[in-house]
Design an enzyme around this catalytic site. Structure first.
Site, PDB file in Angstrom:
ATOM      1  N   LYS A 182     -50.715  -1.864  16.363  1.00 50.43           N
ATOM      2  CA  LYS A 182     -51.372  -2.797  15.440  1.00 50.43           C
ATOM      3  C   LYS A 182     -52.637  -2.179  14.871  1.00 50.43           C
ATOM      4  CE  LYS A 182     -49.524  -6.876  17.682  1.00 50.43           C
ATOM      5  NZ  LYS A 182     -49.661  -7.819  18.795  1.00 50.43           N
ATOM      6  N   ASP A 185     -51.803 -15.138  14.103  1.00 50.12           N
ATOM      7  CA  ASP A 185     -50.530 -15.329  14.810  1.00 50.12           C
ATOM      8  C   ASP A 185     -49.875 -16.663  14.426  1.00 50.12           C
ATOM      9  OD1 ASP A 185     -49.561 -13.336  16.542  1.00 50.12           O
ATOM     10  OD2 ASP A 185     -51.106 -13.772  18.048  1.00 50.12           O
ATOM     11  N   GLN A 205     -53.576 -10.849  22.397  1.00 51.57           N
ATOM     12  CA  GLN A 205     -52.253 -10.370  22.793  1.00 51.57           C
ATOM     13  C   GLN A 205     -51.718 -11.192  23.969  1.00 51.57           C
ATOM     14  OE1 GLN A 205     -50.495  -8.051  21.134  1.00 51.57           O
ATOM     15  NE2 GLN A 205     -48.768  -8.177  22.545  1.00 51.57           N
TER      16      GLN A 205
HETATM   17  N1  GUN Z   1     -46.802 -10.719  22.478  1.00 55.80           N
HETATM   18  C1  GUN Z   1     -45.531 -10.518  22.037  1.00 55.80           C
HETATM   19  N2  GUN Z   1     -45.409 -10.909  20.754  1.00 55.80           N
HETATM   20  C2  GUN Z   1     -46.620 -11.356  20.374  1.00 55.80           C
HETATM   21  C3  GUN Z   1     -47.123 -11.882  19.150  1.00 55.80           C
HETATM   22  O1  GUN Z   1     -46.415 -12.033  18.146  1.00 55.80           O
HETATM   23  N3  GUN Z   1     -48.434 -12.223  19.172  1.00 55.80           N
HETATM   24  C4  GUN Z   1     -49.215 -12.092  20.254  1.00 55.80           C
HETATM   25  N4  GUN Z   1     -50.482 -12.467  20.178  1.00 55.80           N
HETATM   26  N5  GUN Z   1     -48.787 -11.603  21.405  1.00 55.80           N
HETATM   27  C5  GUN Z   1     -47.489 -11.239  21.451  1.00 55.80           C
END
Ligand code: GUN
Length: 296
Positions: free
Chosen positions: A54, A121, A98
């Site tokens: 990311k 998100d 996350q």
């Molecule tokens: N962990 C796995 N997929 C995601 C996601 O789309 N967002 C976040 N914040 N954590 C994740």
């Protein structure tokens, strides 16, 4: 029938290009650089890989990336304090915590402490409610990526029968809301659904998001249907480690009209949409027009 491959890797590259050109415009015309903050608690190896990816893609798109790595035994109060600081930091337009979080932290409480307008998100309860009532919201990245690919392939989705397999808050439920927003007739199927093969057989669009390797075989799929496979499952086959989806690709590709592969389908779209959401959040924060084609 042999299905057309929906190339998520290539599609994600075009989304990232659109994001980058919008970022250039924001910088040149307005002196604004979008910023994304990612908070990682603990040392889960898969999460570390995602967070690194990311950060890299954020800077490659010309945006500022802020990483906050916190110990696995971080207290709720300490994490809330970091989020509070990011909520009020004008250089930060998007915040992502996350998941999964270590067990002692209340995930709902943490997510709902993010300022909704920075919740890239789309997991905050306000964004869930806004999406569910058809109002402008931040939309979860993976379902947004699926929607973009479906719109690109079909143009209008109006009147199509869509079956979403899986009812998670991250994918299944928001996916169903987005398809409903595009005037599909939507069924959400799950582990307790009676006659799942019969339900799937009715679908013009199948979105599989259950996390069970190759659970959907080709003979469940209606001839010519579009199949979006959200699953990313690691399995052992012939002594090798392999990534497979929730759909049995080989048999499904013989029946479907179009299908996403794993890997190279939905996966690359998720981070591309995270970047898109960050630009969207930045534009909204500054009262500027939103980027075309990067939102629901
Ligand atoms: N962990 C796995 N997929 C995601 C996601 O789309 N967002 C976040 N914040 N954590 C994740």
């Amino acid at each position: 029938m042999t299905a057309k491959l929906i190339d998520g890797k290539a599609f994600a590259a075009t989304v990232r290009e659109k994001v980058a050109s919008h970022v250039t415009r924001l910088k040149e015309d307005h002196g604004i650089t979008p910023g994304l903050a990612v908070v990682l608690v603990g040392e889960d190896p898969a999460s570390q890989v995602y967070v690194r990816s990311k950060g890299k893609q954020t800077t490659e798109a010309g945006m500022n990336s802020y990483e906050h790595k916190m110990d696995a035994d971080t207290t709720e109060a300490d994490l809330l304090a970091v989020i509070d600081a990011l909520n009020t930091d004008p250089a930060v337009h998007g915040i992502l915590v996350q998941l999964p979080l270590p067990g002692h932290l209340n995930e709902d409480l943490i997510i709902n402490s993010i300022a909704p307008e920075k919740d890239v998100d789309g997991f905050h309860i306000s964004n869930v409610g806004l999406l569910g009532t058809g109002q402008k919201s931040m939309v979860p990245c993976t379902p947004l990526g699926c929607l973009m690919m479906l719109r690109d392939h079909h143009g209008s989705l109006s009147g199509m029968n869509a079956v979403v397999i899986g009812r998670s808050n991250i994918v299944g439920k928001p996916m169903a809301q987005l398809l409903l927003g595009d005037s599909c007739t939507v069924t959400i199927a799950h582990s307790r659904t009676k006659d799942l093969p019969g339900v799937v057989k009715q679908a013009d669009i199948v979105v599989a998001a259950v996390g069970r390797p190759e659970m959907v075989p080709g003979d469940w799929i209606k001839e010519g249907a579009t199949v979006i496979d959200v699953g990313i499952n690691r399995i052992e086959r012939d002594g090798k480690n392999k990534l497979v989806g929730d759909v049995d690709f080989e048999s499904a590709a013989k029946v479907a009209g179009a299908i996403t592969p794993v890997p190279g389908g939905v996966g690359p779209m998720t981070i591309a949409c995270l970047l898109a959401n960050t630009v969207t959040a930045c534009c909204r924060a500054n009262g500027l027009a939103e980027p075309e084609g990067l939102t629901a």
